[in-house]
Design an enzyme around this catalytic site. Sequence first.
Site, short mmCIF file in Angstrom:
data_model
loop_
_atom_site.label_atom_id
_atom_site.label_comp_id
_atom_site.label_asym_id
_atom_site.label_seq_id
_atom_site.Cartn_x
_atom_site.Cartn_y
_atom_site.Cartn_z
N GLY A 32 -12.66 12.70 -18.07
CA GLY A 32 -13.05 14.05 -17.66
C GLY A 32 -14.15 14.71 -18.47
O GLY A 32 -14.32 15.94 -18.40
N GLY A 33 -14.92 13.93 -19.21
CA GLY A 33 -16.00 14.49 -20.01
C GLY A 33 -17.01 15.28 -19.19
O GLY A 33 -17.44 16.38 -19.58
N ILE A 65 -16.20 2.33 -5.77
CA ILE A 65 -17.15 3.28 -5.16
C ILE A 65 -17.85 2.67 -3.95
O ILE A 65 -18.02 3.33 -2.91
CB ILE A 65 -18.17 3.75 -6.22
CG1 ILE A 65 -17.49 4.72 -7.19
CG2 ILE A 65 -19.39 4.39 -5.59
CD1 ILE A 65 -18.31 5.09 -8.40
N GLU A 66 -18.23 1.39 -4.08
CA GLU A 66 -18.97 0.75 -3.00
C GLU A 66 -18.09 0.39 -1.80
O GLU A 66 -18.60 -0.02 -0.75
CB GLU A 66 -19.69 -0.50 -3.51
CG GLU A 66 -18.79 -1.63 -4.00
CD GLU A 66 -18.44 -1.50 -5.48
OE1 GLU A 66 -18.18 -2.54 -6.11
OE2 GLU A 66 -18.40 -0.36 -5.99
N ASP A 93 -12.71 6.85 -10.11
CA ASP A 93 -12.65 5.89 -11.22
C ASP A 93 -11.59 4.84 -10.91
O ASP A 93 -10.56 5.16 -10.30
CB ASP A 93 -12.32 6.59 -12.54
CG ASP A 93 -12.85 5.82 -13.75
OD1 ASP A 93 -12.41 4.68 -13.94
OD2 ASP A 93 -13.70 6.35 -14.47
N CYS A 132 -21.82 0.82 -18.90
CA CYS A 132 -22.98 0.52 -19.75
C CYS A 132 -23.11 -0.96 -20.07
O CYS A 132 -24.16 -1.41 -20.51
CB CYS A 132 -22.89 1.31 -21.05
SG CYS A 132 -21.51 0.81 -22.12
N SER A 174 -16.39 7.42 -23.20
CA SER A 174 -16.70 8.77 -22.70
C SER A 174 -18.06 9.24 -23.19
O SER A 174 -18.92 8.44 -23.56
CB SER A 174 -15.59 9.74 -23.11
OG SER A 174 -15.69 10.93 -22.36
N SER A 213 -21.57 8.68 -14.74
CA SER A 213 -21.69 7.98 -16.02
C SER A 213 -21.30 6.53 -15.79
O SER A 213 -20.17 6.12 -16.10
CB SER A 213 -20.78 8.64 -17.08
OG SER A 213 -20.90 8.00 -18.32
#
Length: 406
Positions: A15-16, A61-62, A39, A83, A367, A80
């Site tokens: 929740g950042g 998501i896709e 998520d 990474c 986060s 976000s």
Amino acid sequence: MSKKLPVLEFYSGIGGMHYSLNDACIDSDFKPEVVASFDINIQANKVYFHNFNKRPVNKLIESIPVSKYSTYRADMWLASPPCQPYTSQGLNKDSVDERSKSFLFLINSIPKLEKPPKYILIEHVEGFEVSVTRNLMMEGLKDMYNCQEFLLSPLQFQIPNSRTRYFCLAKLKSLTFKKDIPKNKILNYIPGNEFTKHWEDNQNNTTVDIVDDDELKNAKVKPIKDFLEKNIDENKYKLKEKLLSRYGLLYDIVKPSQKRTHCFTKGYYHDIEEAGSILQCDEEIDTKQTLEKYKEYRKKRHEILENKEINENEKEEKLKNIKNPLDKLNLRYFSSREIARLMCFPESFTFPNTLSLKQQYKLLGNSLNCKVVSALIKYLLSEKDDKKKNKEKDELENDPKKRKLN
């Protein structure tokens, strides 16, 4: 009168972004509402629900049709993405990595939406700015959006934590940024922001990494002690003697009076090197001198362990007779609360009791810094001081018949 601001939060984690959004809009004309978050991390979703009483969508998501995203009619997207595709640990696979798939899907979905978002904020790892995925993102946004890019560190915002991150802000071309920036220029400041003013005023003589003492002074970074818990059970966070005996030289040791901690990663409490700083509770002892003594200790320890003329019991006895100099430093891990503070989460943020300390560290490592993102959202929502022009643009945006996206 407050303007409603429906928001979609992608890769919502703990929740950042949500906290950053709320903070950014406190004294604004906007009334934000996260209409949906997404998520696939079950533990992160537990934390999100625990703090916001809203359950994120636990789907890829896709796998969600573009038509479904259209139904939310969100004015802002916050994202976000993972990474790992842009790090050495993730093998730098970039756009061909499966973990990049969902983000590229989102970018490609935007032109297909019945109502594209007016505002987009993307947070990513440093290094993303030179990736193929970044180029694909900019290509996908260029016809509909004006974009501005940033590399920013919490150190610039007086927070003693080194965590440089890439950010991209995008606004529909019918809207304006508060300040025009040359295309493809990556900024190490937020225009008009009080915390990054030094970098804005000295654009040609500063670096975002803030590596020298002069720049650190300009940032007026707060000491680590301001973020520490009082009356903490230090034994709970104490480093194991086995690790200190073997790997003492690999830790980034900091004192409460210092003004920098290493980036806390998801491997904190598990990995040793470059996973995050550890705290030296005994402020008075000289760390460098102690590390020199530790080198001698390691040498003696190695000689005992490699001595083939004595048995294992004798080795164990001899090892007991040599003391590890690092023990005097009273070293411990930062608590999850302290790391949350360094990442500027509010004091109201908590973890469910069902999560282990290791899980808490992992989720925090994935986060973001709420103070930095909040400042960017404020800038994203601001426009040039032209009230008449902004009013016309607002009317245009609210009339789908008049809206031109290209």
